[in-house]
Design a protein around this motif. Sequence first.
Motif, PDB file in Angstrom:
ATOM      1  N   GLY A   7       0.976  -1.278   0.062  1.00 32.70           N
ATOM      2  CA  GLY A   7       0.022  -0.107   0.096  1.00 32.70           C
ATOM      3  C   GLY A   7       0.723   1.404   0.222  1.00 32.70           C
ATOM      4  O   GLY A   7       0.159   2.412  -0.213  1.00 32.70           O
ATOM      5  N   GLY A   8       2.004   1.165   0.219  1.00 30.17           N
ATOM      6  CA  GLY A   8       2.953   2.273   0.044  1.00 30.17           C
ATOM      7  C   GLY A   8       2.987   2.799  -1.303  1.00 30.17           C
ATOM      8  O   GLY A   8       2.513   2.378  -2.235  1.00 30.17           O
ATOM      9  N   GLY A   9       3.527   4.368  -1.383  1.00 31.48           N
ATOM     10  CA  GLY A   9       3.736   4.984  -2.712  1.00 31.48           C
ATOM     11  C   GLY A   9       4.054   6.342  -2.648  1.00 31.48           C
ATOM     12  O   GLY A   9       4.272   6.711  -1.340  1.00 31.48           O
ATOM     13  N   VAL A  11       2.707  10.125  -2.938  1.00 31.73           N
ATOM     14  CA  VAL A  11       1.679  10.891  -2.728  1.00 31.73           C
ATOM     15  C   VAL A  11       2.198  12.275  -2.663  1.00 31.73           C
ATOM     16  O   VAL A  11       3.226  12.575  -2.073  1.00 31.73           O
ATOM     17  CB  VAL A  11       0.542  10.512  -1.943  1.00 31.73           C
ATOM     18  N   ASP A  15      -2.621  14.140   0.694  1.00 28.37           N
ATOM     19  CA  ASP A  15      -3.282  13.163   0.440  1.00 28.37           C
ATOM     20  C   ASP A  15      -3.532  11.834   1.647  1.00 28.37           C
ATOM     21  O   ASP A  15      -2.992  12.025   2.594  1.00 28.37           O
ATOM     22  CB  ASP A  15      -2.584  12.435  -0.786  1.00 28.37           C
ATOM     23  N   SER A  16      -4.025  10.722   1.225  1.00 31.22           N
ATOM     24  CA  SER A  16      -4.227   9.696   2.168  1.00 31.22           C
ATOM     25  C   SER A  16      -3.806   8.380   1.255  1.00 31.22           C
ATOM     26  O   SER A  16      -3.625   8.294   0.220  1.00 31.22           O
ATOM     27  CB  SER A  16      -5.728   9.344   2.114  1.00 31.22           C
ATOM     28  N   LEU A  17      -3.257   7.328   2.088  1.00 30.46           N
ATOM     29  CA  LEU A  17      -3.078   6.241   1.698  1.00 30.46           C
ATOM     30  C   LEU A  17      -3.425   5.081   2.873  1.00 30.46           C
ATOM     31  O   LEU A  17      -3.613   5.443   3.910  1.00 30.46           O
ATOM     32  CB  LEU A  17      -1.605   5.949   1.593  1.00 30.46           C
ATOM     33  N   ARG A  18      -3.627   4.036   2.416  1.00 26.77           N
ATOM     34  CA  ARG A  18      -4.007   3.033   3.399  1.00 26.77           C
ATOM     35  C   ARG A  18      -2.977   1.803   3.283  1.00 26.77           C
ATOM     36  O   ARG A  18      -3.051   1.064   2.106  1.00 26.77           O
ATOM     37  CB  ARG A  18      -5.364   2.441   3.306  1.00 26.77           C
ATOM     38  N   GLN A  81      -4.757   3.226   8.220  1.00 27.32           N
ATOM     39  CA  GLN A  81      -5.419   4.539   7.245  1.00 27.32           C
ATOM     40  C   GLN A  81      -4.790   5.822   7.328  1.00 27.32           C
ATOM     41  O   GLN A  81      -4.538   6.098   8.774  1.00 27.32           O
ATOM     42  CB  GLN A  81      -6.805   4.651   7.550  1.00 27.32           C
ATOM     43  N   VAL A 120       6.577   4.937   2.041  1.00 22.19           N
ATOM     44  CA  VAL A 120       5.804   5.988   1.805  1.00 22.19           C
ATOM     45  C   VAL A 120       6.486   7.325   1.625  1.00 22.19           C
ATOM     46  O   VAL A 120       7.092   7.725   2.454  1.00 22.19           O
ATOM     47  CB  VAL A 120       4.771   6.031   3.136  1.00 22.19           C
TER      48      VAL A 120
END
Length: 124
Positions: A7-9, A11, A15-18, A81, A120
């Motif tokens: 789920g990392g990346g 952004v 923004d949001s990430l889960r 989240q 992340v």
Amino acid sequence: VQLVESGGGLVQAGDSLRLSCVVSGRTISSAEMGWFRQAPGKEREFVAAISGSGGNSYYAEFVKGRFAISRDTAKNTVYLQMNSLKPEDTAVYYCASAPKDSTWYHTKWDYDYWGQGTLVTVSS
């Protein structure tokens, strides 16, 4: 016991990430599960944890109100989240499992199994 994060990346700020952590070899309903992070050149630090019973969750001050830990016991999976991300949240995020329902201080030494981490990156 294996923990696999995803789920990392990359952004942008705000923004949001889960993040997800799939656990095998240990039932998460009997173990405190935690999320830690490590930025370049810094120590690994506690982010959030949830007790094995699921009745208690714990957060580092710097993520309170922005991050939320949850779990799906049917999938033996823990989530993080992350909302309102900031550049200072940039780090490798690790999922970890403790050999007890709950730990007192949620330090990295309380956890005996770790995932490989997911990166992340938050740009400004």
